[in-house]
Each structure stands twice: as structure tokens, then as C-alpha cells.
Design a protein around this motif. Structure first.
Motif, short mmCIF file in Angstrom:
data_model
loop_
_atom_site.label_atom_id
_atom_site.label_comp_id
_atom_site.label_asym_id
_atom_site.label_seq_id
_atom_site.Cartn_x
_atom_site.Cartn_y
_atom_site.Cartn_z
N LYS A 195 0.92 -1.15 0.00
CA LYS A 195 0.14 -0.03 -0.11
C LYS A 195 0.85 1.10 0.01
O LYS A 195 2.16 1.17 0.07
CB LYS A 195 -0.85 -0.03 1.32
N GLY A 196 0.28 2.39 0.26
CA GLY A 196 1.03 3.74 0.17
C GLY A 196 2.16 3.48 1.30
O GLY A 196 3.29 3.94 1.17
N GLY A 247 1.83 -2.24 -6.52
CA GLY A 247 1.53 -1.33 -5.74
C GLY A 247 -0.10 -1.44 -5.61
O GLY A 247 -0.94 -1.49 -6.75
N PRO A 266 -3.15 0.99 -4.32
CA PRO A 266 -3.92 2.17 -3.65
C PRO A 266 -4.69 1.66 -2.60
O PRO A 266 -5.61 0.67 -2.76
CB PRO A 266 -4.56 2.58 -4.78
N HIS A 282 -0.04 9.55 2.26
CA HIS A 282 0.39 8.74 1.06
C HIS A 282 -0.35 7.42 0.75
O HIS A 282 0.13 6.32 0.82
CB HIS A 282 1.93 8.37 1.03
N ASN A 290 -1.47 6.18 -1.65
CA ASN A 290 -0.86 5.64 -3.20
C ASN A 290 0.43 5.33 -3.19
O ASN A 290 1.26 6.09 -2.44
CB ASN A 290 -1.31 6.48 -4.27
N TYR A 310 6.56 1.59 -7.28
CA TYR A 310 6.11 0.26 -7.62
C TYR A 310 6.64 -0.15 -9.18
O TYR A 310 6.89 0.40 -9.83
CB TYR A 310 4.39 0.49 -7.76
N LEU A 340 1.32 -0.84 -10.87
CA LEU A 340 0.29 -0.47 -10.19
C LEU A 340 -1.13 -1.18 -10.38
O LEU A 340 -1.46 -1.25 -11.62
CB LEU A 340 0.05 0.95 -10.53
N SER A 370 -5.95 2.28 -10.62
CA SER A 370 -5.61 3.69 -10.69
C SER A 370 -5.56 4.44 -9.13
O SER A 370 -6.28 3.99 -8.57
CB SER A 370 -6.39 4.60 -11.62
N ASN A 371 -4.79 5.55 -9.08
CA ASN A 371 -4.55 5.92 -7.85
C ASN A 371 -5.87 6.48 -7.24
O ASN A 371 -6.97 6.75 -7.75
CB ASN A 371 -3.72 7.21 -7.69
N THR A 372 -5.98 6.30 -6.06
CA THR A 372 -7.12 6.36 -5.21
C THR A 372 -7.43 7.94 -5.06
O THR A 372 -6.30 8.63 -4.92
CB THR A 372 -7.34 5.92 -3.66
#
Ligand code: SF4
Ligand code: SF4
Ligand code: SF4
Ligand code: SF4
Lengths: 344, 326
Positions: B79-80, B104, B106, B161, B163, B167, B170, B173-175
Motif C-alpha cells: 500500500k502507500g 502497488g 492504492p 500517501h 497511493n 511500484y 500499479l 488507478s490511484n485513489t
């Protein structure tokens, strides 16, 4: 049997405190631990599992055997004498009460442990039954019922609504009860009925708990086979060797003996130790258990095999503290299951 | 979540079968709905054990140190906050990033079972799901809708963080999660506002609760010494006695040894069985570093020089400033 209402408890506490150190579960900073009662303390009997167990009163995390001093060629050793007051621990759950007996097996068999014996004799154990076992409780797997009166307790209590029922069990318990007679009322027929119902209800509830099918008696492989088993590699992987499980456990009782070395004078003390640590039982040649797997195995073999071989009982009382506290959720229930200790 | 789980299984299966990795570290389901555990996978049959849910809170990065002793190439779900730990492990030369494939993930924030328990929601919990800022739970008593952030781990509420900052792949897609839901240094300010006696009392009381299990140290991705001084009695600087001086010594040494490297993942406070405010001490140091050297997030950018390791002549001289609080 006697009873007292919740509102009158502070009076009871202050009465007991006149001649005893009174330890009760106290809620402080959002966590509940047995601590010394003082006026205004936030006593909490709703949380069943105090963070650490009340074993600290009979087996403190740290205690001194003696002080020593050297002057020229003369060495003086001064034995530490106990000067503390008699104490009462109020609210010891049946699992924890049983753990006291399991520690007795170790410390009170020959050679008797002087420090332990002294603390054990100085205390009065007021046990309290449980009505709402938690998801992580599995006392029943070790034949402990949540409302049972365990051997060795002095008083047994049960809290139903705002009534606390009080039953003296031992001589010490009777003596304490007599001193409190002004505060305690007699129970009625109706009360006894209520207690009966509560007891049978909780006995049903334990059967529904998530861990109710855990049964160490189903583990039927012999010692060597268990010791060599491949499962230890697998289940010890996530263990970070932190020792939390051993320090919160009411039945873990390993200790280390150390000197506080102040050059010309010092102190010899003992303190809790954990088999999960790399320097546990460290000897001149190094540590006999060089990997976390071996240390992990030691903890569970001790509870489920070695101790039972010596005393014919398991060294776990199913309190579930380790279940809630392990940072990686590895605990004795998983180990028992892996070893085959499960009822279908 | 379901979608994420299939992605995780897919990538783990692919990478293990093509021998891109020979080990995968991820999360598996525990005995309770509210429990997810670190798992270690080398066999393809075990890939199916992988899960992703609201309880995958453990920072898995530290396991790399030991696992890389036995495996060549490891795939790990981070996780981030975990990814910051990973970067710091790389920076501290504990892990060679060439041997790791970071998947990775998110993160929307993890749910703290203790917070559910305090509201009596843990027992008979049958199902729970997060829909944006809401937490839908089903217990014996029926369905309930809660505000998710009331039940998130403290560490997630302060997360900067969510996100992954590093990585190889991924997974989503980023939160857009609104990070830092509580004031960053509010709690530190409160302690700084105390006078020195109050502050001493506050910390003495915190530290005296310590049972010295060292869970905080062992879970920490930056507490990575091969032999910690607290496991090495021979050197004679610390003992195992449960006395205030030893408790305080441990806490001060721990805090100072992670100073400038602590990635503020909050794992130490999460695992402390006595709920000691370890994070407040870490955050005090982070705050000071920010004030003295400017914004610096350990683990964020491994190529940036370490704030307390690399000395520059123009560096601020802390001996010239006032000590401690205000
Ligand atoms: S091993 Fe766990 S469940 Fe058993 S007595 Fe110890 S803390 Fe309680
Ligand atoms: S089993 Fe859990 S609590 Fe016990 S030493 Fe291992 S990680 Fe720590
Ligand atoms: S986890 Fe908590 S109790 Fe254990 S050593 Fe760290 S601060 Fe002390
Ligand atoms: S000290 Fe605590 S917050 Fe900092 S990196 Fe270690 S575990 Fe994370």
C-alpha cells in the motif's frame, strides 16, 4: 450468597482499601488493565480481557531477590523482605483464575519459589464470572466454563445488570466477606433463579463461539512427531518474534535472572522473559534455538505438550489475549488447528 | 475489492508460473471477517488464498529482509504507507530493489476492529463493505450504515500517501482519497504546550505502561538492525528490568534511532498492546525536522539525501535554539 448494587461498589472498594491494596480493572486512556484502586478510578467490568493478565500480582514482571555490596574483601548480601500490604484482586475471570493454579503447579512444587509463595499467600482472589464471552474466548476448549468457580479463588462474584452477587468460597473469602457485612445484602429466591438462568445461558453461548470447536485433546500425535512436523515452518513465517503474546499471556511464566551491576554494589533480580526472543536461554555457546521457527515452536510445544507431560493439564486457558494482541494475527488457536486439535 | 482480488491472483499466478518471482508476499484471510494476515506463497495452488479487504493493515515490507535470504526474487503487495517503508529499507541497504517486484495497491484506509468493538459492532459481524465514505455493515441485528472514517485506524486518518510511491506494477488507478483527515501535528502541539513538568509526567506515565515486548520495534520497517542493543545484554547499556529508567531509555533510543528515517507508517502504535503514544514521539521529531530542514518525508524519494545522515555546512545548528517545547 450475598449481593451489592453497582452504585454501592465504591463504598465497598474504599472499605477493602482500608486494610488491603485493592486491584481492579481500570479504564485509563482507553485501555483496561488491573491497577491499584483509588477514589474516583474508572472501574470497568464490561471488558473481559484486561490488556495484560492479573498474573503480575503473583508473578511481577520484575522483582529483586537481593542486594549485594562489596567493601574490600567483604561481600554483604541483603535479602529483600516483603513489607507490602495484603492485597485483593477483584474481577479475576475464570480463565485467569485457572491460570493462577497453573502457575502454582510450577512455582509451588519443590523447590518452592519463595518470592512467588509469599505473594500468593498475601493475596485474596475475588473472581468474577462472565455473561457475554467475546468472539476470541475459548476457555471452554480447556474445560473452563465462563461462570465456573475455579479452585483457589477466595470469593466468586457475578454481575447481572446492576447487581453483583458475592459468594465467599475459602476461609479468607469468608473473613473478607464478614468484614464487609454492612455493605452486603442477602440474596432472595428470585436472585438465585436469575443466577441459574444466567449460568445456563452462558453455557449455551460458549457453544456458539467462533473457536468452540477447538479441542487440544484431538491432537494425538506423539511428541517427536509434533516436534519434527513441517507445519512449524509454515505457521511461524509471519511471526515477528515480538513476544507480545508471551507478555500478555496469563500462563507464560518463563523468567530471566540478571544482575544490575553498579560496580561495587548491585541487585539481583528476575524479570519476565519470552521464548520468542533471540536471547532467550542464551548460554555461553550461543542460543539453543537459532531461528524464529524454533522459538515459535517452543512456545506452543510448552503449552500443548511439555507442560501437560509434567502436570497433566494444558498451559493455556483460552483467554484469547494473544488472539487480540498479535500484530500479525498468528496465535495458539491456529496452531492447535494445524496440529489437528479440532472437533468436526 | 473483488476486482482487486482477481487482479492480485492473476499477477501472482503469472509471475510465479513464469518464474519472474519465486515468492509472493500478500494478505490472506484470517479466522474472522475482521482479520487479514500476511501470507507467503511459492506454490501456484496457494495463490487462491490471496485476499484484499478492509483489514489488510500490516506493513509487509519488512518481511523482505528475511525472505530475501531464502528467495531470489520476491513479488510483494504494498500500500502507500508500506511503499514508504520499502523505500527506506532500500535506502538503509537492507533490501536490494532489483530482487523485488512491487505490486502497488492504492488504499482507501483500513478499518480498526478495536474501534468497531468499542461500539459493540464486532460481535456477530457478518459482512462489511465500504462505499466511498460509508461503511456498510451487517450484523445479527441487521444492516447499518456508518461513517467509514470513524472506524479507520488512527494511522490511516493521518495518512499522507495512500497511493504507492514506488511500484513495478500499479494494480489500480490511484485513489482520490482525501488524505490527512485530521490535523497533522495537532497532537504534538498539545504536548508542546505543556510545561516541562507536565510533559515529563505525561511521558513517564506513557512509558511506564510499556511491557517491553518490543512489538513496536519488531514491526517497524526501519528498525532493522541485525542485533538490537536491547537484545544484547552483554554490551551492558541496558537491562531487562521493568523500571522507569529502562523503559524510558528504550523509548528514547528507539525514537532517536528512527529519527529522520521513520516513514510515519504508524505500525508501532498500532501493534503496541498497551496503546502507548509512540507515534506522538515520532511525529514530534518529524515536526522538528520539518521546521529545521524543511519538508522531508522519509521514504518518499530515495534519491534525496537523508536529512539527518548527510551533513551540510550550512545546516542549522540545533544547539543554538531553545530546547523541547515552547
Ligand atoms: S496462549 Fe493465548 S489464549 Fe492461551 S492463555 Fe496464553 S494468552 Fe490466553
Ligand atoms: S506469535 Fe504474534 S505476538 Fe507472538 S511473538 Fe509472534 S508475532 Fe509476536
Ligand atoms: S509495543 Fe508497546 S509495550 Fe511493547 S515495547 Fe513497544 S511501546 Fe512497549
Ligand atoms: S517508527 Fe513507527 S511509524 Fe516510524 S517507520 Fe517505524 S513503525 Fe512506522
Amino acid at each position: 450468597m450475598k449481593k451489592i448494587t453497582e452504585e454501592k461498589l465504591p463504598e465497598l472498594y474504599s472499605h477493602i482499601s482500608q486494610n488491603h491494596d485493592l486491584f481492579v480493572p481500570i479504564d485509563q486512556d482507553d485501555s483496561v488493565n488491573f491497577s491499584l484502586w483509588k477514589d474516583g478510578a474508572n472501574v470497568n467490568f464490561d471488558v473481559l480481557k484486561t490488556n495484560t493478565s492479573p498474573k503480575k500480582y503473583i508473578f511481577p514482571q520484575c522483582e529483586t531477590f537481593f542486594n549485594f555490596k562489596s567493601e574490600g574483601k567483604k561481600l554483604t548480601i541483603e535479602r529483600i523482605k516483603s513489607e507490602e500490604k495484603p492485597y485483593v484482586v477483584f474481577g479475576v475471570r475464570p480463565c485467569d483464575a485457572k491460570s493462577f493454579r497453573l502457575l502454582d503447579n510450577v512455582f509451588l512444587s519443590e523447590p518452592m519459589d519463595r518470592l512467588y509463595e509469599e505473594k500468593r499467600n498475601r493475596g485474596i482472589i475475588v473472581s468474577m464470572g462472565c455473561n457475554e464471552p467475546e468472539d476470541t474466548c475459548f476457555c471452554n476448549s480447556f474445560s473452563i466454563l465462563p461462570n465456573s468457580i475455579q479452585e483457589g479463588v477466595d470469593v466468586f462474584t457475578l454481575k447481572l445488570g446492576n447487581k453483583i452477587f458475592w459468594e465467599a468460597i475459602s476461609e479468607n473469602g469468608v473473613e473478607l466477606t464478614n468484614k464487609l457485612s454492612d455493605l452486603l445484602d442477602d440474596v432472595t429466591e428470585g436472585d438465585l433463579k436469575e443466577i441459574e438462568i444466567a449460568k445456563s445461558q452462558v453455557n449455551e453461548k460458549v457453544k456458539e463461539l467462533p473457536f468452540s470447536n477447538i479441542d487440544p485433546n484431538e491432537i494425538n500425535r506423539d511428541l517427536n512427531e509434533l516436534f519434527q512436523s513441517k507445519i512449524w515452518d509454515e505457521i511461524s513465517k509471519s511471526c515477528i518474534g515480538c513476544g507480545s503474546c508471551t507478555f500478555v499471556c496469563p500462563t507464560c511464566h518463563c523468567y530471566d535472572i540478571q544482575d544490575y551491576d553498579g560496580n561495587k554494589s548491585g541487585e539481583r533480580y528476575r524479570c519476565w522473559d519470552s521464548c520468542m526472543y533471540s536471547e532467550f536461554t542464551l548460554m555461553a555457546h550461543g542460543n539453543p534455538r537459532t531461528t524464529q521457527k524454533e522459538r515459535f515452536r517452543q512456545r506452543f510445544m510448552h503449552k500443548l505438550v511439555y507442560y501437560p507431560n509434567n502436570f497433566d493439564e494444558y498451559a493455556c486457558v483460552g483467554c484469547g489475549r494473544c488472539v487480540g494482541k498479535c500484530p500479525v494475527n498468528m496465535n495458539i488457536t491456529k496452531v492447535i488447528r494445524k496440529l489437528g486439535g479440532e472437533n468436526q | 475489492m473483488e476486482e482487486m482480488i482477481s487482479k492480485m491472483k492473476k499477477i501472482a499466478y503469472e509471475d510465479l508460473s513464469t518464474k519472474k518471482v519465486d515468492r509472493v508476499i500478500g494478505f490472506g484471510k484470517g479466522d474472522f471477517i475482521y482479520e487479514a494476515n500476511p501470507i507467503f506463497i511459492s506454490n501456484l495452488e496457494e495463490v487462491d488464498l490471496l485476499v484484499w479487504d478492509l483489514f489488510c493493515v500490516n506493513n509487509l515490507s519488512k518481511y523482505l529482509i528475511n525472505e530475501l535470504k531464502n528467495y531470489q526474487k520476491i513479488g510483494i503487495f504494498l500500500k502507500g504507507c508500506d511503499s514508504l517503508g520499502f523505500n527506506q529499507l532500500v535506502k538503509d541497504n537492507k533490501v536490494d530493489p532489483d530482487n523485488v517486484i512491487v505490486y502497488g495497491v492504492p488504499c482507501e484506509g483500513m478499518i480498526d476492529p478495536n474501534k468497531l468493538s468499542k461500539k459493540n459492532l464486532l460481535k456477530d459481524l457478518r459482512y462489511l463493505r465500504r462505499v466511498d465514505e460509508k461503511l456498510i455493515i451487517v450484523t445479527k441485528q441487521g444492516e447499518k450504515e456508518l461513517i467509514a472514517k470513524d472506524y479507520e485506524y488512527d494511522k490511516c486518518l493521518k495518512c499522507k500517501h495512500p497511493n504507492p510511491v514506488v511500484y513495478s506494477e500499479l494494480l489500480e488507478s490511484n485513489t482520490l482519497r482525501n488524505s490527512i483527515l485530521t490535523d497533522d501535528f495537532e497532537e504534538v502541539d498539545r504536548i508542546e504546550d505543556m510545561n516541562s513538568e507536565e510533559r515529563y509526567e505525561y511521558w513517564s506515565e506513557q512509558f511506564s505502561k510499556c511491557i517491553r515486548c518490543y512489538a513496536c520495534r519488531n514491526i517497524c520497517p526501519v528498525c532493522s538492525c541485525d542485533k538490537c542493543i536491547f537484545d544484547n545484554l552483554d554490551i551492558g547499556v541496558s537491562g531487562k528490568a521493568k523500571v522507569d529508567s529502562e523503559d524510558q531509555f528504550f523509548h528514547i533510543v528507539r525514537a532517536y534511532h528512527v529519527a529522520g528515517r521513520c516513514v510515519d507508517c504508524g505500525e508501532c502504535s498500532r501493534v503496541c498492546p498497551e496503546s502507548i503514544a509512540i507515534d506522538k514521539l515520532n511525529r514530534k521529531i518529524i515536526k522538528d525536522i520539518t521546521e529545521i530542514y524543511g519538508e522531508y518525508d522519509a521514504g518518499l524519494n530515495p534519491s534525496k539525501s537523508s536529512v539527518l545522515v548527510n551533513y551540510k555546512l550550512e545546516d542549522f545548528d540545533p544547539f543554538e535554539t531553545s530546547k523541547g517545547g515552547k
